[in-house]
Design a protein around this motif. Sequence first.
Motif, PDB file in Angstrom:
ATOM      1  N   GLY A  82       0.795  -1.225   0.000  1.00  0.00           N
ATOM      2  CA  GLY A  82       0.000   0.000   0.000  1.00  0.00           C
ATOM      3  C   GLY A  82       0.825   1.271   0.000  1.00  0.00           C
ATOM      4  O   GLY A  82       2.065   1.231  -0.064  1.00  0.00           O
ATOM      5  N   GLY A  83       0.130   2.395   0.097  1.00  0.00           N
ATOM      6  CA  GLY A  83       0.822   3.678   0.197  1.00  0.00           C
ATOM      7  C   GLY A  83       1.717   3.691   1.424  1.00  0.00           C
ATOM      8  O   GLY A  83       2.849   4.203   1.393  1.00  0.00           O
ATOM      9  N   THR A  84       1.238   3.082   2.503  1.00  0.00           N
ATOM     10  CA  THR A  84       1.998   3.089   3.754  1.00  0.00           C
ATOM     11  C   THR A  84       3.341   2.382   3.584  1.00  0.00           C
ATOM     12  O   THR A  84       4.350   2.831   4.130  1.00  0.00           O
ATOM     13  N   GLY A  85       3.349   1.304   2.827  1.00  0.00           N
ATOM     14  CA  GLY A  85       4.617   0.607   2.557  1.00  0.00           C
ATOM     15  C   GLY A  85       5.605   1.542   1.874  1.00  0.00           C
ATOM     16  O   GLY A  85       6.806   1.505   2.138  1.00  0.00           O
ATOM     17  N   GLU A  86       5.085   2.405   1.032  1.00  0.00           N
ATOM     18  CA  GLU A  86       5.975   3.328   0.299  1.00  0.00           C
ATOM     19  C   GLU A  86       6.483   4.464   1.181  1.00  0.00           C
ATOM     20  O   GLU A  86       7.489   5.102   0.847  1.00  0.00           O
ATOM     21  N   PHE A  87       5.774   4.758   2.273  1.00  0.00           N
ATOM     22  CA  PHE A  87       6.333   5.752   3.209  1.00  0.00           C
ATOM     23  C   PHE A  87       7.715   5.263   3.645  1.00  0.00           C
ATOM     24  O   PHE A  87       8.657   6.040   3.725  1.00  0.00           O
ATOM     25  N   SER A  88       7.796   3.954   3.935  1.00  0.00           N
ATOM     26  CA  SER A  88       9.068   3.377   4.383  1.00  0.00           C
ATOM     27  C   SER A  88      10.027   3.197   3.202  1.00  0.00           C
ATOM     28  O   SER A  88      11.192   3.601   3.269  1.00  0.00           O
ATOM     29  N   TRP A 193       6.490  15.019  -0.655  1.00  0.00           N
ATOM     30  CA  TRP A 193       5.180  15.549  -0.269  1.00  0.00           C
ATOM     31  C   TRP A 193       4.087  14.601  -0.714  1.00  0.00           C
ATOM     32  O   TRP A 193       4.312  13.695  -1.507  1.00  0.00           O
ATOM     33  N   CYS A 194       2.902  14.818  -0.184  1.00  0.00           N
ATOM     34  CA  CYS A 194       1.714  14.077  -0.611  1.00  0.00           C
ATOM     35  C   CYS A 194       0.951  15.015  -1.525  1.00  0.00           C
ATOM     36  O   CYS A 194       0.518  16.084  -1.088  1.00  0.00           O
ATOM     37  N   ASP A 195       0.819  14.631  -2.796  1.00  0.00           N
ATOM     38  CA  ASP A 195       0.258  15.545  -3.796  1.00  0.00           C
ATOM     39  C   ASP A 195      -1.209  15.863  -3.527  1.00  0.00           C
ATOM     40  O   ASP A 195      -1.686  16.937  -3.866  1.00  0.00           O
ATOM     41  N   GLU A 197      -3.882  15.382  -0.300  1.00  0.00           N
ATOM     42  CA  GLU A 197      -4.115  14.925   1.066  1.00  0.00           C
ATOM     43  C   GLU A 197      -5.581  14.520   1.212  1.00  0.00           C
ATOM     44  O   GLU A 197      -6.475  15.359   1.364  1.00  0.00           O
ATOM     45  N   THR A 198      -5.796  13.222   1.195  1.00  0.00           N
ATOM     46  CA  THR A 198      -7.132  12.627   1.122  1.00  0.00           C
ATOM     47  C   THR A 198      -8.019  12.990   2.311  1.00  0.00           C
ATOM     48  O   THR A 198      -9.229  13.170   2.164  1.00  0.00           O
ATOM     49  N   VAL A 199      -7.429  13.067   3.484  1.00  0.00           N
ATOM     50  CA  VAL A 199      -8.215  13.312   4.699  1.00  0.00           C
ATOM     51  C   VAL A 199      -8.602  14.790   4.809  1.00  0.00           C
ATOM     52  O   VAL A 199      -9.722  15.136   5.209  1.00  0.00           O
ATOM     53  N   GLN A 247      -6.136   1.783  -4.719  1.00  0.00           N
ATOM     54  CA  GLN A 247      -7.570   1.683  -4.397  1.00  0.00           C
ATOM     55  C   GLN A 247      -8.393   2.965  -4.500  1.00  0.00           C
ATOM     56  O   GLN A 247      -9.473   3.036  -3.943  1.00  0.00           O
ATOM     57  N   LYS A 248      -7.881   3.949  -5.240  1.00  0.00           N
ATOM     58  CA  LYS A 248      -8.711   5.145  -5.457  1.00  0.00           C
ATOM     59  C   LYS A 248      -8.955   5.325  -6.962  1.00  0.00           C
ATOM     60  O   LYS A 248     -10.022   5.021  -7.440  1.00  0.00           O
ATOM     61  N   ASN A 249      -7.923   5.768  -7.675  1.00  0.00           N
ATOM     62  CA  ASN A 249      -8.125   6.028  -9.105  1.00  0.00           C
ATOM     63  C   ASN A 249      -7.665   4.899 -10.011  1.00  0.00           C
ATOM     64  O   ASN A 249      -7.804   4.982 -11.222  1.00  0.00           O
TER      65      ASN A 249
HETATM   66  C1  LIG Z   1      -2.643   9.988   0.069  1.00  0.00           C
HETATM   67  C2  LIG Z   1      -2.574   8.663   0.751  1.00  0.00           C
HETATM   68  N1  LIG Z   1      -1.368   8.121   1.003  1.00  0.00           N
HETATM   69  C3  LIG Z   1      -1.246   6.939   1.610  1.00  0.00           C
HETATM   70  C4  LIG Z   1      -2.360   6.244   2.025  1.00  0.00           C
HETATM   71  C5  LIG Z   1      -2.184   4.932   2.713  1.00  0.00           C
HETATM   72  O1  LIG Z   1      -2.504   3.931   1.829  1.00  0.00           O
HETATM   73  P1  LIG Z   1      -2.640   2.393   2.245  1.00  0.00           P
HETATM   74  O2  LIG Z   1      -3.842   2.273   3.095  1.00  0.00           O
HETATM   75  O3  LIG Z   1      -2.741   1.725   0.916  1.00  0.00           O
HETATM   76  O4  LIG Z   1      -1.390   2.030   2.957  1.00  0.00           O
HETATM   77  C6  LIG Z   1      -3.630   6.758   1.765  1.00  0.00           C
HETATM   78  C7  LIG Z   1      -4.832   5.992   2.179  1.00  0.00           C
HETATM   79  O5  LIG Z   1      -5.934   6.378   2.035  1.00  0.00           O
HETATM   80  C8  LIG Z   1      -3.730   8.002   1.132  1.00  0.00           C
HETATM   81  O6  LIG Z   1      -4.926   8.533   0.886  1.00  0.00           O
END
Ligand SMILES: Cc1ncc(COP(=O)(O)O)c(C=O)c1O
Length: 439
Positions: A82-88, A193-195, A197-199, A247-249
């Motif tokens: 996931g995205g979280t794996g890529e943070f690391s 950066w996060c292009d 920010e979903t939240v 899992q979004k686009n």
């Molecule tokens: C911008 C962004 N980065 C990272 C994540 C984390 O993604 P994942 O749940 O696939 O690890 C999300 C999850 O919604 C996200 O919206």
Amino acid sequence: MPTRDQISYFGAGPAPLPTPVIEESAKALVNFEDTGLGLSEISHRSPTANKILADAKSALSILYDFPLEGENAYDVLFMQGGGTGEFSASVQACVGWWVERRRRRAVADLGEGKEDEVIERVRKEIKEELKVDYLVTGSWSLKASQEAARLIGSKYINVATDARKANNGKFGKIPQEKEWQLTDSKKSAMVYWCDNETVDGVEMPSFPESLKGRGEDDGVVVADMSSNFVSRKLNVKDYGIIFGGAQKNLGIAGITVIIVRRSLLALTPKADFLQRLSDVLPSAIPPVVFEFATIAKNNSLYNTLPIFNLYIATLVLQSLVKTFEEKKVSGQEELANRKAELIYDTLDKYADAYHVVPDKSARSRMNICFRIKSRGEGDPGTWDEAREKAFLASAEKKNLMGLKGHRSVGGIRASNYNAVTMPSVQKLVAHLVEFAATG
Ligand SMILES: Cc1ncc(COP(=O)(O)O)c(C=O)c1O
């Protein structure tokens, strides 16, 4: 029982997919192209799987217009985590590349066979110079910066900007570039950066001017595009790494896509060199499944890749290529902008009922976050949670689903991902208008 076309789904991820893609992949799960086997049952090393991989890469390179071969080539990797794996993975990769550049320089200066001296010099440079820069503009870049601190130590992390400081302690605005405190690009291993920010509903309006023209010796430009992937035109060559969870686009959870400049992969250091530096640089060696160079060398098939998940992403990418033809991703961008404008224009028009959370300068086209005001009160500080509940309940009665804001911030969030159709947006707009008048 509602059918798919009766539901308008605005969830933030997992998110809706185009119905033809879901139908095609449902068939493929049972019996792929009349082979008598489903896609999840066949080998990830089969010719079928290889073709799906090649098709995905090709469609992505067409959409974003970047080369898969040649001098300025980029590799497209598919991974899990996931995205979280890529943070690391992203911080570990960039720090590794920085260390390798410094090692090569030390060898050039000190000569071959001087391993101990080389190690000493690189250790000193790590202690004195190494930084990774984070632009913290919302919850996801904050999490990524925290993961970097956990892995390599907070002393190496430079939060070049924390958007909350410019916005009363809350995310919602991106400070101007001239206020960013970036590290000297030669000392920085990366700027991240996060292009989108979903939240928080905040999107980087465009590629930052101050990061244009970075070269091979500069900190690597890394962007998390999990929630605005293939939704606008960009110059891939401006970036070292672009990544996004599917899992979004793009598809369904279970795969992550990484676009990485091939020349960087050649800088991946040997693990034993990094091990000798673990006293100053802990946890800089990624698990092998997160090491970009290994995954690239194995065409994303170092270990079992979920081919069914990849197939869905491939169908999504191919349908974008087909739909927008020579406009490529700009065609999707125009559509995304039109849909987002319709929603924002309505929210702005009924400003006595709605308050858009982020500042106008950084409003996301993908995640539209707003609050509902108390009736008759103009104070933007007063949200009416009971009215928000009523809004959601009346929306659901009309099959407008998935509109609840993220649990950490509350309010309403309408996610306008690529598969959200114009008719769905129009239904939402009609609901906004009706609720403003009567709700
Ligand atoms: C911008 C962004 N980065 C990272 C994540 C984390 O993604 P994942 O749940 O696939 O690890 C999300 C999850 O919604 C996200 O919206």
